[in-house]
Every structure is written in structure tokens, then in C-alpha cells.
Design a protein around this motif. Structure first.
Motif, short mmCIF file in Angstrom:
data_model
loop_
_atom_site.label_atom_id
_atom_site.label_comp_id
_atom_site.label_asym_id
_atom_site.label_seq_id
_atom_site.Cartn_x
_atom_site.Cartn_y
_atom_site.Cartn_z
N ALA A 181 0.84 -1.21 0.00
CA ALA A 181 0.00 0.00 0.00
C ALA A 181 0.87 1.25 0.00
CB ALA A 181 -0.91 0.01 1.23
N THR A 182 0.36 2.26 -0.70
CA THR A 182 1.03 3.57 -0.76
C THR A 182 0.06 4.63 -0.24
OG1 THR A 182 2.36 2.92 -2.66
CG2 THR A 182 2.04 5.27 -2.34
N SER A 224 0.68 8.54 -4.27
CA SER A 224 0.43 7.50 -5.27
C SER A 224 0.89 7.92 -6.66
CB SER A 224 -1.06 7.13 -5.29
OG SER A 224 -1.77 8.18 -5.88
N GLY A 225 1.16 6.92 -7.48
CA GLY A 225 1.56 7.17 -8.85
C GLY A 225 2.96 7.77 -8.98
N ARG A 226 3.76 7.68 -7.93
CA ARG A 226 5.11 8.27 -7.95
C ARG A 226 6.20 7.22 -7.79
NH1 ARG A 226 4.54 13.78 -6.52
NH2 ARG A 226 2.40 14.37 -6.92
N VAL A 278 6.40 4.72 -5.58
CA VAL A 278 6.71 4.23 -4.22
C VAL A 278 6.51 2.71 -4.16
CG1 VAL A 278 6.03 4.30 -1.78
CG2 VAL A 278 6.16 6.43 -3.12
N ALA A 279 5.35 2.23 -4.63
CA ALA A 279 5.10 0.78 -4.57
C ALA A 279 6.08 0.03 -5.47
CB ALA A 279 3.66 0.49 -5.00
N ASP A 327 -4.41 -0.89 -10.82
CA ASP A 327 -3.15 -0.28 -10.38
C ASP A 327 -2.20 -1.35 -9.85
OD1 ASP A 327 -3.50 2.56 -10.86
OD2 ASP A 327 -5.09 2.44 -9.36
C1 LIG Z 1 -1.78 -0.31 -5.80
C2 LIG Z 1 -0.89 0.72 -5.13
C3 LIG Z 1 -0.07 0.02 -4.05
C4 LIG Z 1 0.04 1.33 -6.18
O1 LIG Z 1 0.96 2.18 -5.50
P1 LIG Z 1 1.71 3.38 -6.22
O2 LIG Z 1 2.83 3.79 -5.33
O3 LIG Z 1 0.73 4.43 -6.62
O4 LIG Z 1 2.25 2.67 -7.53
P2 LIG Z 1 3.54 3.07 -8.39
O5 LIG Z 1 3.46 4.51 -8.74
O6 LIG Z 1 4.79 2.62 -7.72
O7 LIG Z 1 3.44 2.09 -9.65
C5 LIG Z 1 2.35 1.90 -10.39
C6 LIG Z 1 2.86 1.27 -11.67
O8 LIG Z 1 1.75 0.70 -12.32
C7 LIG Z 1 1.63 1.31 -13.61
N1 LIG Z 1 0.21 1.37 -13.93
C8 LIG Z 1 -0.80 1.83 -13.17
N2 LIG Z 1 -1.97 1.68 -13.83
C9 LIG Z 1 -1.66 1.08 -15.00
C10 LIG Z 1 -2.42 0.63 -16.09
N3 LIG Z 1 -3.76 0.77 -16.12
N4 LIG Z 1 -1.79 0.02 -17.13
C11 LIG Z 1 -0.44 -0.13 -17.13
N5 LIG Z 1 0.33 0.29 -16.12
C12 LIG Z 1 -0.27 0.90 -15.08
C13 LIG Z 1 2.27 2.68 -13.47
O9 LIG Z 1 2.70 3.19 -14.73
C14 LIG Z 1 3.46 2.32 -12.58
O10 LIG Z 1 4.50 1.69 -13.30
P3 LIG Z 1 5.89 2.45 -13.65
O11 LIG Z 1 6.41 2.98 -12.36
O12 LIG Z 1 6.74 1.37 -14.22
O13 LIG Z 1 5.49 3.53 -14.62
C15 LIG Z 1 -1.74 1.87 -4.53
O14 LIG Z 1 -2.69 2.30 -5.47
C16 LIG Z 1 -2.49 1.50 -3.27
O15 LIG Z 1 -1.95 1.61 -2.16
N6 LIG Z 1 -3.76 1.04 -3.38
C17 LIG Z 1 -4.55 0.69 -2.21
C18 LIG Z 1 -4.03 -0.59 -1.56
C19 LIG Z 1 -4.09 -1.72 -2.55
O16 LIG Z 1 -5.06 -1.89 -3.26
N7 LIG Z 1 -3.02 -2.53 -2.60
C20 LIG Z 1 -2.93 -3.63 -3.54
C21 LIG Z 1 -3.59 -4.83 -3.02
S1 LIG Z 1 -2.43 -5.86 -2.23
#
Ligand SMILES: CC(C)(COP(=O)(O)OP(=O)(O)OC[C@H]1O[C@@H](n2cnc3c(N)ncnc32)[C@H](O)[C@@H]1OP(=O)(O)O)[C@@H](O)C(=O)NCCC(=O)NCCS
Length: 311
Positions: free
Chosen positions: A91-92, A97-99, A101-102, A130
């Protein structure tokens, strides 16, 4: 633009912050995308279960991302087993988000798998593009599909009679961790005896483990249940076939009278899915197993959970 975060190992004094982060990120994601933030309740208190359980089971493995002020902005639970490395919830903070971190936390986890020469596995929501995209961009390959089925068991129990084999189910003894792990390895090709020893030692008092044995006293399946009031899932579990699986699910649900329970059932286990529909079950989500290595063909029926993550 990537925000500056530092990755480190999660410590016990950060557990409250992590609980709050998990709750806030899940509510935010499910509310903004699906209008279902209410699924996670109004309080973050129950989410302490995640850092606490992982700290007890795998101390020093969870990864967190902190900002320049030391505030936790991301968390990723990691869980090394005999055959693989498993990822728990990621989770982020919505403000970050979108930066990337995950992705950075996940890259660290994948590096651990590589260093241990093991595949990294997880269960990912199919409704959450995501996280699905995050994992598949890192090279994860989707495998089996699971239905998250929610079911309420009345105080008086299920009105449906016990299916065949329920009489062959008993509580596991605390010397059986190796047997459980061996069965899972035989059917699903993953091994995690440490988890089963942890459930059976049951220091928190929350765990119940059911085993199904045939007439020859051979182990045919098991189901782990966490009775903590903040947790509503049953599993992990493994069964030799659909009949054993149905008996184990029925028995586990019967011990959760008056409660709503969620169970992840393989979509391919069609007779069990039909039984759960007949008992009043409703689909609330879909998840897919993912691994950094292609899945080989397995047998039996498996029931993953998210605490601890098991795929
Ligand atoms: C899912 C979650 C962890 C993502 O965290 P985040 O820090 O925003 O994600 P990031 O920015 O590190 O990375 C997202 C990656 O997915 C890619 N991505 C996102 N949506 C996409 C899509 N529709 N198609 C293709 N790629 C996509 C992004 O381009 C990025 O990749 P890149 O860094 O190589 O460009 C965050 O949305 C979250 O905490 N959600 C709530 C908790 C949750 O649902 N956790 C997952 C269940 S275990």
C-alpha cells in the motif's frame, strides 16, 4: 515525478502508522474507483493485525517507505518460505500514489527472491488495475483465478446438512506442521512449514486448524481459520479433491456461526462454488495468483488468504 522516499525495514514503533496507512489507502482506492470504501470500516484499529502478525511470523522482513520527515508513506510485507518468497499487502499513501513508491518497494522484494533463487508469489485483485499493472510490469505472470465469496452463517448454523466426509475432520495437533506442509508441497508445489507451526503453536489464541484424514489415516486436506474478531477470512487451506474441500469449508463455516466470512475459492472448483452459492454465498471480488515464474500444473483445491498472504 518521483518523490524522495527512503526504503527500510519496518519497526514495531511504526505499527500504528502502518495500520492507519493501510486503512486510508484501501478506503481511498476502493471509494474513488469503485465507490466501496465502506468495505474497510470506519476505523484503522483492526489493521494493526497485519504488521503485528508479520512481525511475529517474519520479523525484519517487511519493507516500508518513509518521507524526509520519517513518516511512513508505503508498506510492503514480505514473507520468505522454503520454496518461494511471498508478498503480503502492498500500500502507498494516497498523497504519494503514482510516484513509484510501490514499484520501488516491490523491486526490493523481487531482488530478495532473486538473491534466494526463488520465485516471488502473490495474490492480486483483478478489479484493481493499479496493483495488477504494478506486478505484471515487474514481470509477474498471472495464474489461477479465485472468487472471493462472502457468506453469512446464522447463529443456528447452515440449514444445509453436512456434506460427505465432515465426520473425518478433526482439530490438528501441534505436532502436525510438517504433514500439512508436505501435503501442500505434493499438491501445490509450495512449502511453508514455518507458517503451519506458527498457526498450530497458536500463541495469540486466534488460530484453529482442521484436518481431514481418510480411513487409512492419510491426510487429505486441511483448513486454517483465524478467529480474531478483526479478521473475517478462512484459509489458507489445501484439499486433495472437491469432496474434501467442500467438507472442510462446511466445517470451518459451521464454527463461524453468527459471522460473515470471506473465502477465496478457485473458479475451477465448480462444484464447491455451486455449493457455496446454494448456502447463500455472494461474489464480492476476484483475485488472481501471480508469480515471477510461470506456474506449473498443480492438483487439488487451494484456498489462499491475505493474512499471511499465501499463493
Ligand atoms: C496499488 C498501489 C499500491 C500502487 O501504488 P503506487 O505507489 O501508486 O504505484 P507506483 O506509482 O509505484 O506504480 C504503479 C505502476 O503501475 C503502472 N500502472 C498503473 N496503472 C496502470 C495501467 N492501467 N496500465 C499499465 N500500467 C499501469 C504505473 O505506470 C506504474 O509503473 P511504472 O512505475 O513502471 O510507470 C496503490 O494504489 C495502493 O496503495 N492502493 C490501495 C491498496 C491496494 O489496493 N493494494 C494492492 C492490493 S495488495
Amino acid at each position: 515525478m518521483h518523490l524522495p522516499v527512503q526504503l527500510s525495514i519496518l519497526h514495531a514503533d511504526q505499527h500504528d502508522e502502518v495500520a492507519e496507512l493501510l486503512h486510508r489507502s484501501l478506503v481511498n482506492w476502493y471509494e474513488t474507483r469503485l465507490g466501496e470504501g465502506h468495505r474497510f470500516g470506519a476505523s484503522s484499529a483492526g489493521f494493526r493485525l497485519f504488521p503485528e502478525l508479520y512481525a511475529a511470523l517474519d520479523p525484519g522482513e517487511a519493507i516500508c517507505a518513509t518521507d524526509a520527515n520519517g513518516k511512513v508513506r508505503g508498506v510492503c510485507f514480505v514473507h520468505s518460505r522454503e520454496t518461494h518468497v511471498s508478498i503480503g499487502i502492498v500500500a502507498t499513501d494516497p498523497d504519494f500514489s503514482g510516484r513509484g513508491v510501490a514499484r520501488r518497494m516491490m523491486e526490493m522484494a523481487v531482488d530478495r527472491g532473486r538473491a534466494q533463487r526463488k520465485p516471488v508469489r502473490l495474490v492480486s485483485s483483478v478489479m484493481n488495475l493499479d496493483s495488477f499493472s504494478l506486478y505484471t510490469r515487474l514481470g509477474f505472470v498471472p495464474g489461477s483465478l479465485f472468487q472471493d465469496i462472502e457468506i453469512f452463517i446464522p447463529d443456528t448454523g447452515l440449514i444445509y446438512p453436512p456434506p460427505a466426509g465432515v465426520d473425518k475432520i478433526r482439530r490438528a495437533s501441534n505436532t502436525e506442521a510438517g504433514r500439512l506442509a508436505d501435503l501442500e508441497f505434493k499438491l501445490q508445489h509450495i512449502r511453508r512449514e514455518k507458517d503451519y507451526a506458527f498457526f498450530l503453536n497458536n500463541i495469540s489464541g486466534d488460530w484453529q486448524v482442521w484436518v481431514y484424514e481418510n480411513e487409512a489415516a492419510e491426510l487429505c486436506g486441511f483448513m486454517v481459520c483465524n478467529q480474531n474478531s478483526d479478521w473475517n477470512m478462512i484459509g489458507p487451506g489445501t484439499a486433495l479433491d472437491a469432496q474434501v474441500a467442500e467438507a472442510l469449508v462446511w466445517k470451518s463455516l459451521d464454527h463461524r456461526r453468527g459471522k460473515t466470512t470471506v473465502i477465496l475459492v478457485p473458479c475451477s472448483a465448480t462444484s464447491l462454488v455451486s455449493a457455496l452459492y446454494a448456502w447463500g454465498g455472494r461474489n464480492i471480488e476476484l483475485h488472481v495468483a501471480q508469480s515471477t515464474e510461470p506456474f506449473d500444473s498443480t492438483s487439488g483445491v487451494t484456498f489462499p488468504t491475505f493474512l499471511p498472504e499465501s499463493a
